[in-house]
Enzyme design. Structure first.
Site, PDB file in Angstrom:
ATOM      1  N   SER A 257       0.826  -1.196   0.000  1.00 59.59           N
ATOM      2  CA  SER A 257       0.000   0.000   0.000  1.00 59.59           C
ATOM      3  C   SER A 257       0.861   1.246   0.000  1.00 59.59           C
ATOM      4  CB  SER A 257      -0.885   0.005   1.245  1.00 59.59           C
ATOM      5  OG  SER A 257      -0.052   0.138   2.379  1.00 59.59           O
ATOM      6  N   LYS A 258       0.258   2.291  -0.558  1.00 58.49           N
ATOM      7  CA  LYS A 258       0.927   3.593  -0.644  1.00 58.49           C
ATOM      8  C   LYS A 258       1.366   4.082   0.720  1.00 58.49           C
ATOM      9  CE  LYS A 258      -1.537   5.605  -4.467  1.00 58.49           C
ATOM     10  NZ  LYS A 258      -2.566   6.512  -4.872  1.00 58.49           N
ATOM     11  N   ARG A 259       0.602   3.704   1.756  1.00 60.42           N
ATOM     12  CA  ARG A 259       0.913   4.201   3.085  1.00 60.42           C
ATOM     13  C   ARG A 259       2.263   3.679   3.573  1.00 60.42           C
ATOM     14  NH1 ARG A 259      -2.696   1.937   6.004  1.00 60.42           N
ATOM     15  NH2 ARG A 259      -4.172   1.613   4.321  1.00 60.42           N
ATOM     16  N   GLN A 260       2.622   2.477   3.143  1.00 61.04           N
ATOM     17  CA  GLN A 260       3.884   1.905   3.656  1.00 61.04           C
ATOM     18  C   GLN A 260       5.068   2.047   2.704  1.00 61.04           C
ATOM     19  OE1 GLN A 260       3.831  -1.638   5.930  1.00 61.04           O
ATOM     20  NE2 GLN A 260       1.653  -1.569   6.278  1.00 61.04           N
ATOM     21  N   SER A 261       4.802   2.088   1.414  1.00 58.03           N
ATOM     22  CA  SER A 261       5.912   2.213   0.450  1.00 58.03           C
ATOM     23  C   SER A 261       5.445   3.057  -0.731  1.00 58.03           C
ATOM     24  CB  SER A 261       6.282   0.850  -0.141  1.00 58.03           C
ATOM     25  OG  SER A 261       6.822   0.024   0.814  1.00 58.03           O
TER      26      SER A 261
END
Ligand code: GLU
Length: 490
Positions: A257-261
């Site tokens: 996910s964008k939130r983590q990478s």
């Protein structure tokens, strides 16, 4: 062998998309086959301007060049090949024709259910804990009624009639034997009310007419594959082989996910990753060569890649591994190539670098010390501007250079180095000279090297003293030692 990458132009190139594209590219190249790029833009609402260009630019950066289909030529989006057009919105008549064929042969039916009714149906199904699925209300309509309602202009879609009692089976190139029960498969919409095909119909028609041998795509399409196999069967065509590559996961094994990478290739380009390192990293996601080799060029990958070494389980997107590969690749670049690639970044901060005939000699000193080109200007700063060391940098407790002894060391350094002939100003002579200087005064070598290096660079971290002094030359070295001496007596 003909493979394709078929992105929808919804924004940027996702790292998962690059992995799919790379797999398809490698498979085509290793059998001297053809790699095709096709644009799947039938979902008008999700299409984004510039997306095609961005995706093609990212593929190009990665070194993945299409042989056929949509590509960039001199910066312009071009189509090449005899089976085009390769942009789905330019092939609508073909899809409509085949939709009609399916209607005629009884494998598809017209559905007038409104979005509102479908929504209500879905909510009720969910409340009953059933998988959402079209309830086939319109399958029972008589031909005359269908014709009348179409003629009166009522909005409608075309749906695939999935045989409820059949089992649809195939052998996936990665996942092995797969089978699906007909009654679990939704009657997929094939043509939407705006007359556009859905992805499901359009890509089957295209994979057939573009003679695709193997479809390589993300695992998220696995559950749709039986629908696609039925379409091939009903249209009287031989289906391609299918390979569903595993999902990409965050380190905690949740879906990437964008939130983590960062998930767009562009973000990695901007962060300064080398395309070689990034492609190397992407290739190892879910694939292993069966050996201990970790560094692969695109050529190596063409040779080594195979679908049967692809894993079924999700692949962890481990950016630490990426950074490690980046370091490996930076060090492997030939010195002249390193200099060439780092020059634009350095010249932006220090314009004279672009006229510097000794630029490679300088960058050679830092190649082992950088992971990203963006670190280079700071490490080369002392070549292009006067350093401004502080007294606290020149002295160094760990190296046993106290404030008391510092003036003496600097004085000795200056006098001794002034005695070295300009012609003999080389790393090895300097190293010998400094060793003798330390011994003669009963100092450790670090006690002379630290202040010299600090005086020459003004940096706490830099290439070593001999290397820097040799690269700067005698005059600059002496001048900077004198400046350091003036500084400490202020
Ligand atoms: N257009 C689809 C996507 O962007 C391609 C799926 C396929 O390769 O069949 O995911």
């Amino acid at each position: 062998m003909r493979t394709r990458f078929a992105p929808s132009p919804t924004g940027y190139l996702h790292v998962g998309g690059l992995r799919t594209a790379l797999s398809a590219y490698l498979l085509a190249k290793q059998s001297k086959g053809t790699f095709i790029v096709r644009i799947e833009d039938t979902d008008r609402e999700r299409s984004v301007p510039d997306a095609v260009e961005n995706m093609l630019t990212a593929l190009h950066w990665a070194g993945i060049h299409p042989d056929e289909g949509v590509m960039l030529e001199k910066g312009l989006i071009t189509q090449k090949g005899t089976r085009g057009p390769y942009i789905q919105s330019e092939r609508l008549a073909l899809y409509r024709h085949h939709a009609q064929e399916l209607l005629k042969s009884g494998h598809a039916y017209v559905c007038f259910c409104s979005p509102k009714r479908l929504e209500k149906m879905r909510t009720e199904q969910e409340a009953r804990k059933q998988a959402p699925m079209y309830d086939r209300t319109c399958i029972k309509l008589k031909d005359e009624e269908v014709q009348r309602r179409i003629t009166s202009g009522e909005p409608h879609v075309l749906r695939l009639k999935v045989p409820r009692n059949e089992i649809i089976a195939y052998e996936d190139e990665i996942r092995g034997p797969m089978s699906f029960q007909g009654h679990t498969i939704d009657d997929q919409v094939l043509l939407k009310s705006d007359g556009f095909p859905t992805y499901h119909l359009a890509h089957v028609v295209d994979d057939h007419f573009m003679d695709i041998s193997v479809v390589i795509r993300g695992e998220e399409w696995l559950s749709s594959t039986p629908k696609h196999l039925l379409l091939f069967q009903y249209l009287g065509w031989k289906p391609p082989r299918y390979a569903h590559v595993p999902l990409l996961l965050n380190k905690d094994r949740t879906k990437l996910s964008k939130r983590q990478s960062a998930v767009s290739v562009e973000e990695y380009v901007q962060k300064g990753y080398l395309p070689e390192a990034f492609v190397n990293f992407i290739a190892l996601l879910g694939w292993n060569p069966g050996t201990t080799q970790e560094i692969f060029t695109l050529e190596d990958l063409i040779e080594a890649f195979s679908l049967d070494r692809m894993q079924k389980a999700g692949a962890i997107f481990d950016t630490e591994k990426l950074d490690w590969l980046q370091g490996q690749w930076i060090r492997r670049l030939p010195a002249a190539e390193f200099a060439k690639r780092v020059l634009p970044v350095v010249a932006e901060k220090y314009p004279p670098a672009s006229r510097d005939k000794d630029f490679t000699a300088k960058t050679r000193l830092i190649q082992e010390r950088v992971t990203f080109f963006s670190e280079a200007p700071a490490l080369l700063s002392f070549f292009y501007e006067e350093p401004t060391p502080s007294v606290d940098l020149l002295a160094n407790a760990k190296q046993k250079v106290s404030h008391e002894i510092l003036p003496k060391i600097l004085e000795e350094l200056s006098n001794t180095l002034d005695g070295v002939l300009t012609d003999e100003w080389t790393e090895s002579v300097l190293s010998e000279t400094l060793k003798k200087l330390a011994e003669g005064n009963g100092w450790k070598i670090g006690q002379v090297l630290w202040p010299l290096r600090a005086a020459l660079t003004g940096l706490p971290y830099s290439p070593g003293a001999y290397e820097v002094a040799a690269a700067l030359g005698k005059d600059v070295t002496i001048a900077r030692l004198e400046a350091a001496r003036r500084l400490i007596t202020q």
